[in-house]
Design an enzyme around this catalytic site. Structure first.
Site, PDB file in Angstrom:
ATOM      1  N   LYS A 145       0.582  -1.204   0.552  1.00  0.00           N
ATOM      2  CA  LYS A 145       0.011   0.000   0.270  1.00  0.00           C
ATOM      3  C   LYS A 145       0.654   0.934  -0.144  1.00  0.00           C
ATOM      4  CE  LYS A 145      -4.022  -1.613   2.508  1.00  0.00           C
ATOM      5  NZ  LYS A 145      -4.922  -2.268   3.578  1.00  0.00           N
TER       6      LYS A 145
ATOM      7  N   GLN B  96      -4.978  -1.220   9.841  1.00  0.00           N
ATOM      8  CA  GLN B  96      -4.694  -2.239   8.733  1.00  0.00           C
ATOM      9  C   GLN B  96      -5.526  -3.125  10.437  1.00  0.00           C
ATOM     10  OE1 GLN B  96      -3.451  -3.311   6.365  1.00  0.00           O
ATOM     11  NE2 GLN B  96      -4.445  -5.371   6.222  1.00  0.00           N
TER      12      GLN B  96
ATOM     13  N   ASP C  91     -11.563   3.489   4.432  1.00  0.00           N
ATOM     14  CA  ASP C  91     -11.811   1.777   3.935  1.00  0.00           C
ATOM     15  C   ASP C  91     -13.613   1.396   3.574  1.00  0.00           C
ATOM     16  OD1 ASP C  91      -9.588  -0.296   3.701  1.00  0.00           O
ATOM     17  OD2 ASP C  91      -9.416   0.291   6.730  1.00  0.00           O
TER      18      ASP C  91
END
Length: 298
Positions: free
Chosen positions: A53, A97, A120
């Protein structure tokens, strides 16, 4: 019938290129989008994912802010970090995460993220906006699924879509996105009665149940488009020495003989997730400054 294999690597690269082009335009106006990623602990898969990422973020011309905390970091420490990132004007997107260590409540941490920076798409505010047809930051994997489906069918309107899986991360949001595309949507799951028959109704089948090769070729409607979200690591006896391989939720070889188009695992939905994360960060950067969001695949 031999299905067309939908190339997620190519689609993801194309989307990242579009995002990078838009970022160059923003930078010319003095705006550089920034993405902050919070990693707690040493989970090997998470570390690799976060590294990828960060690399893609920089490649797109954005700023990458990596925050790595030890596995024994307290919930209070993580929440304090999220609060600081919420207040940081250089940060447009925040991603914590998952999975988090067992002593951390994921829902509490995700709820602490500013919805305007929730790239997200997991915050209840964004979930509610999506469910009610409002503009929202939407989860990256479901968005990638729809983009891949539309690479096969530019219009999904009127198609019968079956989503196998009901998670908040994939199943529910992809169903909402397909409803917005004017599909007729059924959400099925492992306890659905006569699941094979339900799947055989689908013009568009999205498999997100998390069980390796659960969906067999005989479950597929001839000519259907199959989007396989599953990423399952299973033994690979052919490779010997305890080696493993990645498979999806769909028995690929069987399904490819019946379907019209199908995503592979790996190389299908996976590459779209990071590309859509960058797309969401771009959207957040524009929205926070009341700037028009460049047109992107939807």
């Amino acid at each position: 019938m031999s299905a067309t294999v939908v190339d997620g690597n190519a689609q993801g690269a194309a989307l990242r290129a579009r995002v990078a082009e838009a970022v160059r335009g923003l930078r010319a106006r003095g705006v550089t989008p920034g993405l902050a990623v919070v990693l707690v602990g040493e989970d090997p898969a998470s570390r690799v994912y976060v590294k990828n990422k960060s690399a893609r973020t920089v490649e797109a011309g954005m700023r990458s802010f990596d925050h790595k905390l030890p596995a024994d970091a307290s919930e209070a420490e993580i929440l304090d970090l999220v609060r600081r990132l919420n207040a940081d004007e250089a940060v447009d997107g925040i991603l914590v995460q998952l999975p988090l260590p067992p002593h951390i409540a994921p829902a509490k941490v995700l709820l602490a993220i500013d919805p305007a920076k929730d790239v997200d798409g997991f915050h209840p505010v964004n979930a509610g906006r999506l469910a009610t047809g409002q503009k929202a930051l939407v989860p990256c994997t479901p968005l990638g699924c729809v983009i891949l489906a539309k690479s096969v069918h530019p219009s999904l309107a009127g198609m019968e879509a079956v989503v196998v899986g009901r998670s908040n991360i994939v199943g529910k949001p992809v169903a909402q996105l397909l409803l917005a595309e004017s599909c007729t949507v059924t959400i099925a799951h492992s306890r659905t009665r006569d699941l094979p028959a339900v799947c055989r109704r689908a013009d568009l089948l999205v498999a997100a149940v998390g069980r390796p090769e659960m969906i067999r070729g005989g479950w597929i409607k001839p000519g259907a488009t199959v989007i396989d979200v599953g990423i399952n690591r299973v033994p690979n006896p052919a490779a010997g020495d305890g080696k493993t391989k990645l498979v999806g939720d769909v028995a690929f070889a069987e399904a490819a003989e019946v379907a019209g188009a199908i995503t592979p695992v790996p190389g299908g939905v996976g590459p779209m997730t990071i590309a859509c994360l960058l797309r969401n960060t771009l959207q957040a950067a524009c929205d926070r400054r009341s700037l028009p969001v460049p047109e992107m695949p939807a």
